[in-house]
Design an enzyme around this catalytic site. Structure first.
Site, PDB file in Angstrom:
ATOM      1  N   GLY A  41       0.782  -1.232   0.000  1.00 42.73           N
ATOM      2  CA  GLY A  41       0.000   0.000   0.000  1.00 42.73           C
ATOM      3  C   GLY A  41       0.811   1.279   0.000  1.00 42.73           C
ATOM      4  O   GLY A  41       0.323   2.322   0.440  1.00 42.73           O
ATOM      5  N   LYS A  67       8.638   9.175  -8.521  1.00 40.43           N
ATOM      6  CA  LYS A  67       8.969   7.748  -8.521  1.00 40.43           C
ATOM      7  C   LYS A  67       9.941   7.506  -9.659  1.00 40.43           C
ATOM      8  O   LYS A  67       9.643   7.814 -10.814  1.00 40.43           O
ATOM      9  CB  LYS A  67       7.706   6.900  -8.688  1.00 40.43           C
ATOM     10  CG  LYS A  67       7.929   5.411  -8.456  1.00 40.43           C
ATOM     11  CD  LYS A  67       6.602   4.678  -8.300  1.00 40.43           C
ATOM     12  CE  LYS A  67       6.824   3.213  -7.946  1.00 40.43           C
ATOM     13  NZ  LYS A  67       5.551   2.524  -7.628  1.00 40.43           N
ATOM     14  N   ASP A  93       0.616   4.714 -10.898  1.00 37.05           N
ATOM     15  CA  ASP A  93       0.785   5.116  -9.497  1.00 37.05           C
ATOM     16  C   ASP A  93       0.746   6.637  -9.360  1.00 37.05           C
ATOM     17  O   ASP A  93       0.146   7.174  -8.430  1.00 37.05           O
ATOM     18  CB  ASP A  93       2.101   4.581  -8.944  1.00 37.05           C
ATOM     19  CG  ASP A  93       2.073   3.076  -8.743  1.00 37.05           C
ATOM     20  OD1 ASP A  93       0.984   2.478  -8.824  1.00 37.05           O
ATOM     21  OD2 ASP A  93       3.156   2.487  -8.518  1.00 37.05           O
TER      22      ASP A  93
END
Length: 232
Positions: free
Chosen positions: A15, A38, A56
């Site tokens: 998560g 990221k 994401d």
């Protein structure tokens, strides 16, 4: 210069992205200029024009409400749902650490806070061909402190302690742990909380329950976990 943190996990699918979205939402609600980053993202779908959607990053932006452009969030996007190092070998476009740092540094110049999320757990390789690049190479290059996201359920003691011990052995500073899928009053989850704090020496700084849309954590505490890294 921005203040930053790196979000790692005790494994895949604990998560990290969900929790990161809630973290960025808290900064947005406080009126702070915060960005998401990221280095490499795999397992992404394609738009009708064939370009890849950084899934994401899109989730974090939708949950948090930040206005950061998607193209600024991740320099390496892959379609295959495997570790980035393998996705790069299968699809081409291997990760270059200088590129990762350049993109990160640009965000650090433009935003007050930058939250960087890892891929999988702390040992996930970004590149493993003629070159070897690990997540820790990025973390150490910018002296980032880390938050560990762990599932609150069965197996988390082993996973959290091993993650914390590995980070300690590599000189990576863990700033705390966030439990995900937490059930208040659940004897297993409550004991895991006590045991993880005792065995890692780290504080469980927040517990996220299933379906939470806000991070139950004082903003002052969250902000205090961010530190000024090094930008070259």
């Amino acid at each position: 210069m921005s203040k930053n943190i790196f979000i790692t996990g005790t494994g895949t699918d604990v998560g990290k992205t969900y929790v990161t979205g809630l973290i960025l939402k808290k900064f947005k609600e406080q009126g702070r200029k915060a960005a998401y980053y990221k280095a490499a993202m795999s397992g992404n779908e394609r738009r009708t024009d064939g370009t890849l959607i950084p899934g994401d990053a899109l989730h974090v932006r939708n949950v948090s409400g930040i206005g950061q452009p998607l193209e600024d969030m991740c320099p390496y996007i892959y379609e295959t749902a495997v570790s980035p190092h393998l996705a790069a070998q299968m699809e081409g476009n291997p990760v270059d650490l200088d590129c990762v740092l350049e993109h990160f540094d640009r965000l650090c110049r433009e935003y007050e806070y930058v939250t960087a999320e890892g891929s999988g757990g702390i040992l996930c390789p970004l590149r493993f061909d003629g070159q070897k690049i690990q997540l820790e190479d990025f973390i150490q290059a910018r002296n980032l402190g880390c938050l560990i996201v762990a599932d609150a359920g069965l197996g988390t003691i082993n996973a959290a302690v091993l993650t914390a011990e590995y980070m300690k052995s590599r000189g990576i500073q863990a700033r705390g742990i966030i439990f995900n899928h937490y059930e208040k009053g659940n004897p297993l989850h409550e004991d895991n909380r006590r045991m993880c704090e005792s065995m890692t020496g780290l504080e469980i700084v927040a517990c996220v329950r299933e379906g939470d849309t806000d991070l139950d954590m004082p903003f002052d505490l969250l902000e205090s976990l961010y530190t000024e890294g090094e930008m070259k």
